[in-house]
Enzyme design. Structure first.
Site: not given
Ligand code: THU
Length: 132
Positions: A40-42, A51, A53, A81, A84
């Protein structure tokens, strides 16, 4: 399956999640048999976060894969989620398996659950059913 879990855990280490502090790792097998990973990359603009996935699946598809087989997701209290799940269903085969790895490295606790892709969503939105 062990290789997928190992690679998802490695990807989880690269998570950029300073806001949620909730690192997630994923791995997917492309139809070619090659494995792709994601984390995940915020973003400070929270809605731009992505996310693990979807990163893994988009890597596979943008590398030329036409679909995916199994998917593995690793996190604390793991559960992909809804967004995804919909993306997994778009590219997975009917017999794809989803490997949930509930993993807390600090406690060395791991629980693995394997589910069929058709259990991910109730009445998923399917392009062929919508005439798309
Ligand atoms: N996250 C994932 O990477 N995968 C999921 O299936 C659930 C949520 C990420 C998004 C965000 O960076 C963090 O977990 C907390 O929601």
């Amino acid at each position: 399956m062990n290789k997928m879990i190992k690679l998802a855990k490695l990807a989880q280490k690269h998570s950029y999640s300073p806001y949620s502090k909730y690192p997630v790792g994923a791995s997917v097998v492309g139809l070619s048999g090659k494995i792709y990973t994601g984390t995940n990359i915020e973003n400070a603009s929270f809605g731009l976060s992505i996310c693990a996935e979807r990163v893994a699946i988009f890597k596979a598809i943008s590398s030329g894969e036409k679909g995916i087989r199994d998917v593995c997701v690793v996190a604390r209290s793991v559960s992909p989620c809804g967004a995804c799940r919909q993306v997994i269903i778009e590219f997975a085969r009917d017999d794809s398996k989803i490997i949930f790895v509930d993993w807390q490295s600090s406690k060395h606790s791991e629980k693995i659950t394997v589910v069929d892709v058709n259990k991910l969503l109730y009445k998923p939105f399917k392009p062929e059913k919508a005439g798309l």
